[in-house]
Design an enzyme around this catalytic site. Structure first.
Site, PDB file in Angstrom:
ATOM      1  N   TYR A 193       0.808  -1.175  -0.009  1.00 42.27           N
ATOM      2  CA  TYR A 193       0.130   0.014  -0.016  1.00 42.27           C
ATOM      3  C   TYR A 193       0.885   1.166  -0.104  1.00 42.27           C
ATOM      4  CZ  TYR A 193      -3.323   3.324   1.672  1.00 42.27           C
ATOM      5  OH  TYR A 193      -4.327   4.176   1.873  1.00 42.27           O
ATOM      6  N   LYS A 215       1.103   4.074  -2.715  1.00 41.37           N
ATOM      7  CA  LYS A 215       0.680   5.669  -2.555  1.00 41.37           C
ATOM      8  C   LYS A 215       1.723   6.553  -2.789  1.00 41.37           C
ATOM      9  CE  LYS A 215      -3.644   5.085  -1.395  1.00 41.37           C
ATOM     10  NZ  LYS A 215      -4.575   5.706  -2.520  1.00 41.37           N
TER      11      LYS A 215
END
Length: 193
Positions: free
Chosen positions: A161, A165
Site C-alpha cells: 500500500y 501511494k
C-alpha cells in the site's frame, strides 16, 4: 468522476461535488476492503443520495485497474454528461501483511488497483483533454489523486500500500508537468482517513 465512490472518502467526495452542483459519475465495483467480492449496491446508494440532493449522478461499475474499463469509465462521463471536467482517483484496497509474509498476489492486487488504476483512468481522461486542447478548445480540467501518509512516511505492514501511494505521489508530480500545457492541473491529497 470519483473512483471508489461507494464508501468512505470517495463517497464523501462524490456527495460534496454534488452539493456544489457537479454532475457525478460514481464509480465503484463494490468490493470488500481487501478487494474481494463485488456489489453494485454501494455505488447505486450514493447515486440515490445525490439525486435526493437534487443533483445528477450515474453509477459506473468498471474496474479502474482494467485499461478498457478505465476507458469505459471516462466515456461514461462524456456520453452521460457531455464532457469531463474533474477526475478524482480514489479507488483502493488493502491487503496488509508484514513484508516477510506478504504473497506476490497481495502485492500485485494492491499495486494494481491503486497505481495502475490511477494511471489507467488518468491516461484516458488526459487523452480526452489533450484532444480538446489540440482542437483549439479551452480546457480547464482537474485531476485529484489520493495518496496516503503510508506512502509518505511509511506504516508497518503496508509495504504494498505504501509503495503504491508513494508511486501515486510521484505520478502526480510528473503528470502535472506533462498536462499543464493542455489546461489540466494534477494534485494529490493525503488524508488521514
Amino acid at each position: 468522476i470519483v473512483t471508489g465512490a461507494g464508501r468512505g472518502i470517495g463517497r464523501e467526495e462524490a456527495l460534496e461535488f454534488a452539493r456544489h452542483g457537479a454532475r457525478v459519475v460514481v464509480n465503484d465495483v463494490g468490493v470488500a476492503r481487501d478487494g474481494t467480492g463485488g456489489d453494485a449496491t454501494p455505488a447505486q446508494e450514493v447515486v440515490d443520495e445525490i439525486k435526493q440532493l437534487g443533483a445528477e449522478a450515474v453509477a459506473n461499475y468498471d474496474d479502474v485497474s482494467d485499461f478498457d474499463g478505465a476507458r469505459r469509465l471516462v466515456q461514461t462521463a462524456i456520453d452521460t454528461f457531455g464532457g469531463l471536467d474533474v477526475l478524482v482517483n480514489n479507488a483502493g484496497i488493502l491487503r496488509d501483511r508484514m513484508l516477510v509474509n506478504m504473497t506476490i498476489d497481495e502485492w500485485d492486487a494492491v499495486i494494481k488497483v491503486h497505481l495502475r488504476g490511477t494511471f489507467a483512468t488518468t491516461h484516458h481522461a488526459a487523452n480526452y483533454w489533450r484532444d480538446k486542447s489540440k482542437a483549439g478548445e479551452q480546457v480547464d480540467a482537474r485531476i485529484i489523486n489520493t495518496s496516503s501518509s503510508s506512502g509518505i512516511y511509511g506504516n508497518v505492514g503496508q509495504t504494498n500500500y505504501g509503495a503504491a501511494k508513494a508511486g501515486i505521489a510521484s505520478f502526480t508530480i510528473i503528470a502535472a508537468m506533462e498536462l499543464a500545457r493542455y489546461g489540466v492541473t494534477v494534485n494529490a491529497v493525503a488524508p488521514a482517513a
